[in-house]
Write an enzyme that holds these catalytic residues in place. Structure first.
Site, mmCIF file in Angstrom:
data_model
loop_
_atom_site.group_PDB
_atom_site.id
_atom_site.type_symbol
_atom_site.label_atom_id
_atom_site.label_comp_id
_atom_site.label_asym_id
_atom_site.label_seq_id
_atom_site.Cartn_x
_atom_site.Cartn_y
_atom_site.Cartn_z
ATOM 1 N N ASP A 122 -31.645 6.669 31.402
ATOM 2 C CA ASP A 122 -31.762 7.078 30.066
ATOM 3 C C ASP A 122 -33.109 7.635 29.597
ATOM 4 O OD1 ASP A 122 -32.746 4.727 29.542
ATOM 5 O OD2 ASP A 122 -30.979 3.772 28.490
ATOM 6 N N GLU A 158 -26.038 4.890 36.947
ATOM 7 C CA GLU A 158 -26.052 4.040 35.612
ATOM 8 C C GLU A 158 -25.517 5.058 34.348
ATOM 9 O OE1 GLU A 158 -29.188 2.343 32.779
ATOM 10 O OE2 GLU A 158 -28.940 0.654 34.305
ATOM 11 N N GLU A 180 -33.087 7.093 24.175
ATOM 12 C CA GLU A 180 -32.537 6.910 25.345
ATOM 13 C C GLU A 180 -31.087 7.199 25.016
ATOM 14 O OE1 GLU A 180 -34.524 4.639 24.119
ATOM 15 O OE2 GLU A 180 -36.007 4.395 25.550
ATOM 16 N N HIS A 231 -40.683 -3.475 23.868
ATOM 17 C CA HIS A 231 -41.391 -2.107 24.097
ATOM 18 C C HIS A 231 -40.384 -1.232 23.425
ATOM 19 C CE1 HIS A 231 -38.441 -0.334 26.965
ATOM 20 N NE2 HIS A 231 -38.370 -1.665 27.349
ATOM 21 N N ARG A 288 -39.187 1.943 21.503
ATOM 22 C CA ARG A 288 -39.775 2.813 20.605
ATOM 23 C C ARG A 288 -39.365 2.410 19.199
ATOM 24 N NH1 ARG A 288 -41.632 6.088 24.373
ATOM 25 N NH2 ARG A 288 -43.192 7.709 24.050
ATOM 26 N N HIS A 293 -46.203 -4.922 27.439
ATOM 27 C CA HIS A 293 -46.122 -3.520 28.052
ATOM 28 C C HIS A 293 -47.309 -2.857 27.753
ATOM 29 C CE1 HIS A 293 -44.338 0.470 28.034
ATOM 30 N NE2 HIS A 293 -43.336 0.114 28.627
HETATM 31 C C1 UD1 Z 1 -40.028 4.360 28.752
HETATM 32 C C2 UD1 Z 1 -38.806 4.820 28.494
HETATM 33 C C3 UD1 Z 1 -37.667 3.999 28.085
HETATM 34 C C4 UD1 Z 1 -37.990 2.666 29.156
HETATM 35 C C5 UD1 Z 1 -39.142 2.082 29.279
HETATM 36 C C6 UD1 Z 1 -39.397 1.036 30.356
HETATM 37 C C7 UD1 Z 1 -38.730 7.254 27.459
HETATM 38 C C8 UD1 Z 1 -38.835 7.926 26.473
HETATM 39 N N1 UD1 Z 1 -38.859 5.776 27.534
HETATM 40 O O1 UD1 Z 1 -40.613 3.811 27.540
HETATM 41 O O2 UD1 Z 1 -36.560 4.333 27.878
HETATM 42 O O3 UD1 Z 1 -37.108 1.812 28.580
HETATM 43 O O4 UD1 Z 1 -40.118 3.432 29.855
HETATM 44 O O5 UD1 Z 1 -40.574 0.450 30.118
HETATM 45 O O6 UD1 Z 1 -38.443 7.699 28.583
HETATM 46 N N2 UD1 Z 1 -48.472 2.955 29.907
HETATM 47 C C9 UD1 Z 1 -49.553 2.719 30.890
HETATM 48 N N3 UD1 Z 1 -49.353 2.536 32.168
HETATM 49 C C10 UD1 Z 1 -47.936 2.459 32.536
HETATM 50 C C11 UD1 Z 1 -46.753 2.804 31.650
HETATM 51 C C12 UD1 Z 1 -47.157 3.193 30.301
HETATM 52 O O7 UD1 Z 1 -50.529 2.682 30.214
HETATM 53 O O8 UD1 Z 1 -47.750 2.302 33.775
HETATM 54 C C13 UD1 Z 1 -48.825 3.628 28.480
HETATM 55 C C14 UD1 Z 1 -49.115 4.976 28.349
HETATM 56 O O9 UD1 Z 1 -50.051 4.964 27.260
HETATM 57 C C15 UD1 Z 1 -47.913 5.537 27.845
HETATM 58 C C16 UD1 Z 1 -47.141 4.454 27.143
HETATM 59 O O10 UD1 Z 1 -47.405 3.403 27.567
HETATM 60 O O11 UD1 Z 1 -48.150 6.841 27.171
HETATM 61 C C17 UD1 Z 1 -45.766 4.932 26.827
HETATM 62 O O12 UD1 Z 1 -45.018 5.140 27.972
HETATM 63 P P1 UD1 Z 1 -43.548 5.871 27.897
HETATM 64 O O13 UD1 Z 1 -43.110 6.113 29.466
HETATM 65 O O14 UD1 Z 1 -44.088 7.011 27.015
HETATM 66 O O15 UD1 Z 1 -42.819 5.144 27.087
HETATM 67 P P2 UD1 Z 1 -42.062 3.424 27.220
HETATM 68 O O16 UD1 Z 1 -42.396 2.872 25.908
HETATM 69 O O17 UD1 Z 1 -42.769 2.984 28.497
HETATM 70 N N1 UDP Z 2 -40.108 -6.212 34.433
HETATM 71 C C1 UDP Z 2 -41.230 -6.494 35.437
HETATM 72 N N2 UDP Z 2 -42.228 -6.900 34.808
HETATM 73 C C2 UDP Z 2 -42.467 -7.228 33.499
HETATM 74 C C3 UDP Z 2 -41.310 -7.039 32.735
HETATM 75 C C4 UDP Z 2 -39.966 -6.472 33.132
HETATM 76 O O1 UDP Z 2 -41.038 -6.250 36.504
HETATM 77 O O2 UDP Z 2 -43.674 -7.498 33.209
HETATM 78 C C5 UDP Z 2 -38.779 -5.639 35.127
HETATM 79 C C6 UDP Z 2 -37.598 -6.371 34.759
HETATM 80 O O3 UDP Z 2 -37.084 -7.404 35.498
HETATM 81 C C7 UDP Z 2 -36.455 -5.214 34.672
HETATM 82 C C8 UDP Z 2 -37.308 -3.916 34.197
HETATM 83 O O4 UDP Z 2 -38.698 -4.244 34.529
HETATM 84 O O5 UDP Z 2 -35.897 -5.152 35.989
HETATM 85 C C9 UDP Z 2 -37.055 -3.670 32.909
HETATM 86 O O6 UDP Z 2 -37.889 -2.658 32.589
HETATM 87 P P1 UDP Z 2 -38.298 -2.410 30.815
HETATM 88 O O7 UDP Z 2 -37.830 -3.675 29.969
HETATM 89 O O8 UDP Z 2 -39.561 -1.887 30.913
HETATM 90 O O9 UDP Z 2 -37.073 -0.998 30.685
HETATM 91 P P2 UDP Z 2 -35.720 -0.942 30.325
HETATM 92 O O10 UDP Z 2 -34.676 -1.873 31.210
HETATM 93 O O11 UDP Z 2 -35.569 -1.554 28.784
HETATM 94 O O12 UDP Z 2 -35.545 0.391 30.283
#
Ligand code: UD1
Ligand code: UDP
Length: 383
Positions: A98, A120, A134, A211, A213, A244
Site C-alpha cells: 500500500d 498483500e 495507504e 512513523h 504520516r 525512523h
Molecule cells: C513509507 C510509506 C508507508 C510505509 C513506510 C514504511 C508512502 C506514502 N509511505 O512511509 O506506507 O509504511 O514507508 O517505513 O508510501 N528517509 C530517509 N531514508 C530512508 C527512508 C526514509 O532519509 O531510507 C526519510 C526521507 O527524508 C524521506 C522521509 O524519510 O523523505 C519519508 O519517507 P517516505 O517514504 O516518503 O515516507 P515513510 O513515512 O517512510
Molecule cells: N523493521 C526493521 N527495522 C526497524 C524497524 C522495523 O527492519 O528498525 C522491520 C519490521 O520488522 C517490519 C518492517 O520493518 O518487517 C515494518 O516496516 P515499517 O514499520 O517501516 O512499515 P509498515 O509495515 O508500517 O508499512
C-alpha cells in the site's frame, strides 16, 4: 524454453522485506525470468534489506529525497517506470501492499497495458484517511490489478465485497511470515552496543516504533509522552525506539525522549537485529503495519498506536490491542501489561493468523498456473 518475464517493483523497507521471499522463489524457478526494479522511495532503510537478502536490482530509480511529498514520489515513480517497462516488456508486474510506490507502479504498468499482480491485497479499514495515504493506495491498486494475492480469508472477503471476481483472488498467507521464520534465531548476538548491554532477562523491554504520516504532530507527541511516563513510573522497564529516518519523526522523538534514562533512541535497525529484538522484548508499541503481523507470531503483545487497523485477525486472536493515540489510554493499556501478570499472559500467546511461511511458494506456483506453465492451481493458505 520460453520464459515468462516477471517484474517485481518495490521501494520501501517493508515492501522489500515482504517481497524478498518471493524474489528468492522467482529466481529458483526455471520457467521464470525475474526482473527486479526498486524505486528507492527509501534509501538506507531499503538498502539494508537488499544486502541482508542478497537482492541485486536490475533497475534502481533512486528517487528518495529528504522530506519528500506524496506528489514527488508518485510523479518520479511514474516517469521512471515508463522507460523501464517499455525497455523490458514484462509479462506481469508484481507490486506489494500500500505504499505510494505500489500505487504509482500499478498505474505505470496499466499505462503500458502490462498485467498486474498485487501481493498483500485486500487489507481495508474503509477509512479514507486512516492510514493515510495507504488506504487509498490499496483501493486504487486493487482497481488496477488483474490478480490479487490476499494474505488471509478476511482480505479475500474485502475484495469480494468490492466485486473482484472470486477466480482473480488467491489466498496465500503473508510473505512477512516467510521472511520472519528465516530470520529469527535464539542464538542471535546483537552487534549494537546498546542492545548488547541490555539485560533482557531481568528488565521489561518495551519496543517502540512510530512513523505513520497521520500520526505526525499531536498524535505522535501523545505517543511519545505516554512512553516517557511509562518509563519514568516503572523502574524495571527499558524503552528501545529505533527511530525512523523521517526528519519530522526524528525531531519529535528526540525532543521528547532524548537524553532520558532507560530510553534508547537508536538508528533504524537492520531487519535481522530488529526481528530478533522483537523476539526478546516484553511487548511492542507500534503504528507499523508489518510489526502487527510479526509480533503475534513471536508471542509478543502488541499495542497499536492507531485508531484503526486493517489487520483485525490478531486483535480477534487477543494478542493485539488498539490503543489509539490518546496518551492516557496508551499509558493505562501498557501499564496493565507491565503490572498484571495475568493480563500479560492472556495476550502473550503465539498465534500466526497471517501466514505459515509458505506464502511465496504459493504465489509463484499460482503465477505458473496463470501462464499455463503448470497444471497445478496450488492450494490456498488455510484450506
Ligand atoms: C513509507 C510509506 C508507508 C510505509 C513506510 C514504511 C508512502 C506514502 N509511505 O512511509 O506506507 O509504511 O514507508 O517505513 O508510501 N528517509 C530517509 N531514508 C530512508 C527512508 C526514509 O532519509 O531510507 C526519510 C526521507 O527524508 C524521506 C522521509 O524519510 O523523505 C519519508 O519517507 P517516505 O517514504 O516518503 O515516507 P515513510 O513515512 O517512510
Ligand atoms: N523493521 C526493521 N527495522 C526497524 C524497524 C522495523 O527492519 O528498525 C522491520 C519490521 O520488522 C517490519 C518492517 O520493518 O518487517 C515494518 O516496516 P515499517 O514499520 O517501516 O512499515 P509498515 O509495515 O508500517 O508499512
Amino acid at each position: 524454453m520460453q520464459k515468462i518475464k516477471v517484474m517485481t517493483i518495490f521501494g520501501t523497507r517493508p515492501e522489500a522485506i515482504k517481497m524478498a521471499p518471493v524474489i528468492k522463489k522467482l529466481c529458483e524457478t526455471p520457467e521464470i525470468k525475474p526482473i527486479t526494479v526498486i524505486t528507492a522511495q527509501h534509501r538506507e532503510m531499503l538498502d539494508q534489506v537488499l544486502d541482508l537478502f542478497q537482492i541485486q536490482p536490475d533497475y534502481d530509480l533512486d528517487i528518495m529525497k529528504s522530506g519528500q511529498s506524496l506528489t514527488e514520489i508518485t510523479v518520479k515513480v511514474l516517469q521512471g517506470l515508463e522507460r523501464v517497462l517499455a525497455e523490458t516488456g514484462p509479462d506481469i508486474v508484481l507490486v506489494h501492499g500500500d505504499t505510494s510506490t505500489t500505487f504509482a507502479a500499478s498505474l505505470a504498468s496499466f499505462y503500458q497495458k502490462v498485467r498486474i499482480a498485487h501481493v498483500e491485497a485486500g487489507l481495508r479499514t474503509n477509512n479514507k484517511y486512516s492510514p493515510f495515504p495507504e488506504e487509498m493506495n490499496r483501493h486504487l491498486t486493487a482497481v488496477l490489478a488483474d490478480l490479487h494475492f490476499a494474505p488471509t480469508e478476511k482480505s479475500r472477503e474485502n475484495l469480494e465485497k468490492e466485486n473482484i471476481p472470486a477466480d482473480r483472488i488467491f489466498v496465500t498467507g503473508n510473505t512477512v511470515i516467510d521472511a520472519l521464520l528465516e530470520t529469527v534465531d535464539a542464538d542471535y548476538i546483537f552487534q549494537n552496543k546498546e542492545l548488547k548491554d541490555i539485560d533482557f532477562d531481568n528488565r521489561k523491554v518495551l519496543l517502540l516504533t512510530s512513523h505513520r504520516r497521520e500520526n505526525i504532530g499531536e498524535p505522535m507527541k501523545n505517543i511519545f509522552e505516554a512512553a516517557l511516563k511509562i518509563i519514568r513510573d516503572n523502574p524495571d522497564t527499558e524503552l528501545i525506539f529505533p527511530v525512523h529516518r523521517n526528519p519530522e519523526v526524528r525531531k519529535l522523538a528526540f525532543s521528547i525522549l532524548g537524553g532520558i534514562e532507560r530510553v534508547h533512541l537508536i538508528e533504524p535497525l537492520d531487519y535481522q537485529p530488529f526481528a530478533n529484538l522483537m523476539a526478546r522484548s516484553y511487548l511492542v508499541m507500534t503504528d507499523s503495519g508489518g510489526i502487527q503481523e510479526e509480533a503475534p507470531g513471536l508471542g509478543k503483545p502488541v499495542i497499536v498506536l492507531r485508531d484503526t487497523t486493517e489487520r483485525p485477525e490478531a486483535v480477534e486472536a487477543g494478542t493485539v490491542k488498539l490503543a489509539g493515540t490518546d496518551a492516557g489510554l496508551i499509558y493505562d493499556t501498557v501499564r496493565e501489561l507491565i503490572t498484571d501478570e495475568e493480563a500479560y499472559k492472556k495476550m502473550a500467546n503465539a498465534v500466526n493468523p497471517y501466514g505459515d511461511g509458505k506464502a511465496a511458494g504459493r504465489i509463484v506456483q499460482r503465477l505458473l498456473f496463470e501462464f499455463g506453465l503448470s497444471d497445478n492451481p496450488g492450494r490456498e493458505f488455510g484450506r
